[in-house]
Write an enzyme that holds these catalytic residues in place. Structure first.
Site, PDB file in Angstrom:
ATOM      1  N   ARG A  23       0.820  -1.223  -0.043  1.00 42.50           N
ATOM      2  CA  ARG A  23      -0.111   0.189   0.125  1.00 42.50           C
ATOM      3  C   ARG A  23       0.820   1.331   0.062  1.00 42.50           C
ATOM      4  NH1 ARG A  23      -5.133  -1.652   1.373  1.00 42.50           N
ATOM      5  NH2 ARG A  23      -5.834   0.208   0.905  1.00 42.50           N
ATOM      6  N   ARG A  27      -2.956   7.574   1.181  1.00 41.91           N
ATOM      7  CA  ARG A  27      -3.207   8.675   1.833  1.00 41.91           C
ATOM      8  C   ARG A  27      -2.046   9.324   2.783  1.00 41.91           C
ATOM      9  NH1 ARG A  27      -8.245   5.717   3.867  1.00 41.91           N
ATOM     10  NH2 ARG A  27      -6.600   4.202   3.687  1.00 41.91           N
ATOM     11  N   ARG A  36      -5.834  12.818  -5.280  1.00 39.87           N
ATOM     12  CA  ARG A  36      -7.127  12.029  -5.105  1.00 39.87           C
ATOM     13  C   ARG A  36      -8.136  13.357  -4.623  1.00 39.87           C
ATOM     14  NH1 ARG A  36     -11.029  10.678  -3.153  1.00 39.87           N
ATOM     15  NH2 ARG A  36     -11.704   8.874  -1.665  1.00 39.87           N
ATOM     16  N   TYR A 147     -15.402 -10.376   0.579  1.00 40.80           N
ATOM     17  CA  TYR A 147     -16.108  -9.086   0.416  1.00 40.80           C
ATOM     18  C   TYR A 147     -17.472  -9.146  -0.383  1.00 40.80           C
ATOM     19  CZ  TYR A 147     -12.166  -6.541   2.290  1.00 40.80           C
ATOM     20  OH  TYR A 147     -11.315  -5.906   3.176  1.00 40.80           O
TER      21      TYR A 147
HETATM   22  O1  CP3 Z   1      -0.272   0.910  -3.228  1.00 43.04           O
HETATM   23  C1  CP3 Z   1      -0.504  -0.011  -3.588  1.00 43.04           C
HETATM   24  O2  CP3 Z   1      -0.293  -0.940  -2.770  1.00 43.04           O
HETATM   25  C2  CP3 Z   1      -1.324  -0.249  -4.557  1.00 43.04           C
HETATM   26  C3  CP3 Z   1      -2.859   0.180  -4.473  1.00 43.04           C
HETATM   27  C4  CP3 Z   1      -3.759  -0.898  -3.420  1.00 43.04           C
HETATM   28  C5  CP3 Z   1      -4.926  -0.294  -3.014  1.00 43.04           C
HETATM   29  N1  CP3 Z   1      -5.658  -1.262  -2.523  1.00 43.04           N
HETATM   30  C6  CP3 Z   1      -5.432   0.898  -2.978  1.00 43.04           C
HETATM   31  C7  CP3 Z   1      -6.325   1.586  -2.139  1.00 43.04           C
HETATM   32  C8  CP3 Z   1      -3.869  -2.074  -3.216  1.00 43.04           C
HETATM   33  C9  CP3 Z   1      -2.587  -3.258  -3.569  1.00 43.04           C
HETATM   34  C10 CP3 Z   1      -4.776  -2.580  -2.678  1.00 43.04           C
HETATM   35  C11 CP3 Z   1      -5.180  -3.754  -2.165  1.00 43.04           C
HETATM   36  C12 CP3 Z   1      -6.374  -4.025  -1.256  1.00 43.04           C
HETATM   37  N2  CP3 Z   1      -7.573  -3.599  -1.367  1.00 43.04           N
HETATM   38  C13 CP3 Z   1      -6.575  -5.173  -0.195  1.00 43.04           C
HETATM   39  C14 CP3 Z   1      -5.275  -6.092   0.063  1.00 43.04           C
HETATM   40  C15 CP3 Z   1      -4.387  -5.465   0.824  1.00 43.04           C
HETATM   41  C16 CP3 Z   1      -4.696  -5.110   2.317  1.00 43.04           C
HETATM   42  O3  CP3 Z   1      -4.506  -4.058   2.915  1.00 43.04           O
HETATM   43  O4  CP3 Z   1      -5.054  -6.042   3.070  1.00 43.04           O
HETATM   44  C17 CP3 Z   1      -7.650  -5.157   0.340  1.00 43.04           C
HETATM   45  C18 CP3 Z   1      -8.296  -6.046   1.445  1.00 43.04           C
HETATM   46  C19 CP3 Z   1      -8.198  -4.085  -0.327  1.00 43.04           C
HETATM   47  C20 CP3 Z   1      -9.742  -3.589   0.096  1.00 43.04           C
HETATM   48  C21 CP3 Z   1      -9.844  -2.066   0.249  1.00 43.04           C
HETATM   49  N3  CP3 Z   1      -9.816  -0.972  -0.634  1.00 43.04           N
HETATM   50  C22 CP3 Z   1     -10.196  -1.675   1.517  1.00 43.04           C
HETATM   51  C23 CP3 Z   1     -10.430  -2.562   2.832  1.00 43.04           C
HETATM   52  C24 CP3 Z   1      -9.928  -0.342   1.717  1.00 43.04           C
HETATM   53  C25 CP3 Z   1     -10.373   0.564   2.833  1.00 43.04           C
HETATM   54  C26 CP3 Z   1      -9.528   0.925   3.893  1.00 43.04           C
HETATM   55  C27 CP3 Z   1      -8.319   1.683   3.335  1.00 43.04           C
HETATM   56  O5  CP3 Z   1      -7.124   1.412   3.526  1.00 43.04           O
HETATM   57  O6  CP3 Z   1      -8.519   2.751   2.914  1.00 43.04           O
HETATM   58  C28 CP3 Z   1      -9.832   0.086   0.268  1.00 43.04           C
HETATM   59  C29 CP3 Z   1      -9.662   1.500  -0.363  1.00 43.04           C
HETATM   60  C30 CP3 Z   1      -8.305   1.526  -0.840  1.00 43.04           C
HETATM   61  N4  CP3 Z   1      -7.568   0.789  -1.730  1.00 43.04           N
HETATM   62  C31 CP3 Z   1      -7.520   3.073  -0.870  1.00 43.04           C
HETATM   63  C32 CP3 Z   1      -6.404   2.824  -1.487  1.00 43.04           C
HETATM   64  C33 CP3 Z   1      -5.256   3.803  -1.827  1.00 43.04           C
HETATM   65  C34 CP3 Z   1      -7.970   4.141   0.032  1.00 43.04           C
HETATM   66  C35 CP3 Z   1      -8.900   4.929  -0.928  1.00 43.04           C
HETATM   67  C36 CP3 Z   1      -9.102   6.524  -0.813  1.00 43.04           C
HETATM   68  O7  CP3 Z   1      -7.930   7.018  -1.479  1.00 43.04           O
HETATM   69  O8  CP3 Z   1      -9.947   6.853  -0.252  1.00 43.04           O
END
Ligand code: CP3
Length: 340
Positions: A23, A27, A36, A147
């Site tokens: 990740r 943010r 964003r 999910y």
């Molecule tokens: O930089 C990176 O790693 C690439 C981007 C990436 C995102 N999500 C962007 C994201 C990757 C590899 C993921 C994977 C992901 N998404 C997982 C597996 C990895 C993990 O963290 O366990 C899971 C379970 C998700 C599902 C998901 N997406 C959740 C639970 C959330 C909300 C919680 C959070 O961390 O924000 C997201 C949203 C999300 N995915 C954001 C980003 C940058 C935040 C969105 C925003 O900008 O408002």
């Protein structure tokens, strides 16, 4: 091109331990927040120029040895016929509960249904050509199904577990379909230019080892076996795998992702030398003072004990309130302390 990351995936010797952060785009970076603020998260994922821009930000800012495609594990689930929103966590308006729900899901045509993902990869390969390799990724079938069945995040994942025990035919039909979709999605990423693939099984560890073996392993195994993997290393990250590494290993792949609940050295002893490992600093260490971050980086490197095939990473995603300078410091410590 810096090949340290790919070399370590194949267990080859490297000049310094490669490092990236799960990740790493997101943010905690003011540069990400600036982009964003102009659109929603899904719009960002669907606009290749912007998705490519935020993918590259951490490469330039942190000095990491790999880039990871900016998207989400749930991106390819939306065109299966599920209404997806992020608030900021993912929410599906129409969760999967019955066999009829499973039957209504379609397998997307990747070139037509997620063209923006493939286009982002193509842009990134051009822009990263002299920098670092690009990691593509997907969710493991089980984490995607979590999910899809719950409709959102959960503390105990009781709805999908209930389906697993009480309606095993519905669960199996869903997992089969998700696995097929996932395989086609990741193969499309490889065809578009992804140089490594990471499979995220964030929720695999909520199951007992025996249930993981029965209800998850066969699908992840089929997925990894079905990838066009020649020259493409596969990283398999199952959060909470520490008590079942011998079982998770059977899914295959080249690199085992480790969370911070296990000792990296002990985990390597169990996994054996034929797989590389990735991990496993506790993400909250990045809130610590600089000298403590350095001490903890050194501890993880010492646990590896100089064995080939180690990619340094956090044990899970970087947290949104971490000061960027602490992440920069962590990367610098990994490179300095591991230099040959
Ligand atoms: O930089 C990176 O790693 C690439 C981007 C990436 C995102 N999500 C962007 C994201 C990757 C590899 C993921 C994977 C992901 N998404 C997982 C597996 C990895 C993990 O963290 O366990 C899971 C379970 C998700 C599902 C998901 N997406 C959740 C639970 C959330 C909300 C919680 C959070 O961390 O924000 C997201 C949203 C999300 N995915 C954001 C980003 C940058 C935040 C969105 C925003 O900008 O408002």
């Amino acid at each position: 091109m810096n090949t340290r990351f790919l070399d370590a995936c194949w267990g080859k010797p490297v000049d310094r331990t490669p490092v990236w952060l799960m990740r790493q785009a997101g943010r905690y970076l003011p540069d990400y927040m600036r982009v964003r603020s102009t659109c929603t998260f899904l719009e960002l994922c669907k606009t290749p120029e912007l998705a490519a821009e935020v993918t590259i930000q951490p490469v330039d800012i942190l000095g990491v040895d790999a880039a990871i495609l900016f998207s989400d594990i749930l991106t390819p689930v939306e065109p299966m016929g599920m209404k997806l929103d992020f608030v900021p966590g993912p929410v599906f308006e129409n969760p999967i509960r019955t066999m009829a729900d499973v039957e209504a899901l379609r397998i997307p045509q990747m070139e037509e249904d997620v063209p923006y993902v493939l286009e982002t990869i193509k842009i990134l390969r051009r822009e990263l050509a002299t920098k670092v390799p690009l990691i593509g990724f997907g969710g493991a079938p089980f984490t995607l199904a979590c999910y899809m069945v719950e409709g959102k995040g959960s503390k105990d994942w009781a709805t999908i577990k209930k389906m697993m025990y009480a309606a095993p035919d519905v669960y199996a039909a869903l997992m089969e379909k998700v696995t097929t979709m996932d395989m086609e999605y990741l193969n499309a990423q490889i065809k578009a230019g992804a140089q490594a693939i990471q499979i995220f099984d964030t929720w695999g560890g909520v199951l007992s080892p025996v249930d993981y073996e029965r209800f998850v392993l066969p699908y992840t195994q089929r997925l990894i076996n079905g990838l066009n993997r020649e020259n493409i290393p596969v990283i398999h990250f199952v959060k909470g795998a520490g008590t079942m590494l011998d079982i998770v290993k059977q899914a295959g792949g080249n690199v085992m992702g480790l969370d911070w609940h296990c000792n990296l050295g002990t985990a390597r002893d169990i996994i054996g030398p034929e797989m590389a490992v990735q991990g496993n600093l506790d993400p909250t260490v990045l809130y610590a003072p600089k000298d403590v971050i350095e001490r903890e980086v050194k501890r993880v490197l010492d646990e590896n004990g100089g064995r080939p095939g180690h990619i340094f990473n956090l044990g899970h995603g970087i947290l949104p309130t971490v000061p960027p300078e602490n992440a920069i410091h962590m990367v610098e410590c990994v490179h300095r302390l591991s230099q040959k």
